[in-house]
Design a protein around this motif. Structure first.
Motif, PDB file in Angstrom:
ATOM      1  N   GLU A 156      41.372  41.508  45.493  1.00 17.47           N
ATOM      2  CA  GLU A 156      40.253  41.441  44.554  1.00 17.47           C
ATOM      3  C   GLU A 156      38.959  41.092  45.287  1.00 17.47           C
ATOM      4  OE1 GLU A 156      40.944  38.843  41.283  1.00 17.47           O
ATOM      5  OE2 GLU A 156      42.774  39.868  40.627  1.00 17.47           O
ATOM      6  N   CYS A 187      41.414  43.830  39.418  1.00 13.88           N
ATOM      7  CA  CYS A 187      42.259  42.743  38.924  1.00 13.88           C
ATOM      8  C   CYS A 187      43.725  43.099  39.140  1.00 13.88           C
ATOM      9  CB  CYS A 187      41.990  42.442  37.450  1.00 13.88           C
ATOM     10  SG  CYS A 187      42.625  43.686  36.313  1.00 13.88           S
ATOM     11  N   TYR A 188      44.574  42.132  38.909  1.00  8.69           N
ATOM     12  CA  TYR A 188      46.030  42.286  39.073  1.00  8.69           C
ATOM     13  C   TYR A 188      46.578  43.457  38.284  1.00  8.69           C
ATOM     14  CZ  TYR A 188      50.959  40.889  38.224  1.00  8.69           C
ATOM     15  OH  TYR A 188      52.332  40.850  38.090  1.00  8.69           O
TER      16      TYR A 188
END
Length: 231
Positions: free
Chosen positions: A154, A161-162
């Motif tokens: 990130e 994002c994840y």
């Protein structure tokens, strides 16, 4: 740690269940929510010490499913009963919730039983394979070193994002990861997440406020663990 390694570290298979959409056959090989029809001859609906009948919540015929937890190896049928009001999260099995496991179909007979105050609407289930289920970012299940690797990606601008990397199955399922609503818990190390039943309008189930009933099993003793949370 690169993206393929992150996904390799986290991904787990699961069986996802969809409710209804087809005519039930009422065969033994059919899985259900809101209905349990298979019992040993001496069994019926369980009753707790207060005299309340536990509700039939689920019946899974495991050999017909595309993926099943190794902790259920040899189990042909699994049934679940839950009291109303719900048990406390982390309450021991036996009084207000009960899982029965059967390894021999020949020992089972069909019975048409329902709790006096049952509110779940019975529906047969169709099953599909989820090849890769991933843990929720703030729900537990992401090891610290993997979390650090995701944050590094990130910061580098490689991902925003994840969830650019992962997906999560929130539905009824066996396997994969639990669908926590709040920050997750981790039972003791010897427990492994096995299945969940989620809030579902079609079967008239609301786990307090859009939560899920989540179940773990001990790897050596076979004991079961229940937890749920909600929004």
């Amino acid at each position: 740690m690169d993206i393929p390694e992150i996904k390799r570290r986290l991904a787990r298979p699961a069986t996802r269940f969809s409710v209804g959409g087809f005519r039930p056959t009422y065969a033994r090989e059919e899985s259900w929510l809101g209905r349990v029809s298979l019992y040993r001859p001496d069994e019926g609906l369980p009753v707790n010490k207060a005299g309340k009948t536990l509700h039939p919540y689920a019946q899974f015929y495991l050999p017909a499913l595309p993926w099943v937890s190794p902790l259920l190896d040899g189990v042909k049928v699994l049934t679940l009963f839950v009291a109303w009001p719900f048990p406390r999260p982390e309450e021991d099995m036996g009084e207000n919730w009960l899982i029965r496991e059967y390894r021999d179909l020949d020992e089972l007979v069909e019975k048409d039983l329902s709790a006096p105050d049952a509110f779940l609407k019975p529906f047969p289930l169709s099953a599909s394979l989820v090849e890769e289920d991933y843990p929720l970012w703030d729900g537990g299940g992401v090891p610290r070193e993997v979390e650090d690797a995701v944050l590094a990606l990130e910061h580098a601008g490689t991902i925003s994002c994840y969830y650019d990397l992962t997906t999560h199955c929130y539905e009824h399922k066996i396997g994969g990861y639990p669908s926590f609503c709040q920050s997750g818990i981790e039972p003791l190390d010897d427990y492994e997440f096995v299945f969940q039943i989620s809030t579902d309008d079609k079967i008239q189930l609301n786990v307090v406020d859009n939560g899920s009933l989540m179940f773990w099993k001990h790897k050596t003793t076979g004991d079961w663990f229940l937890y749920y949370d909600f929004y």
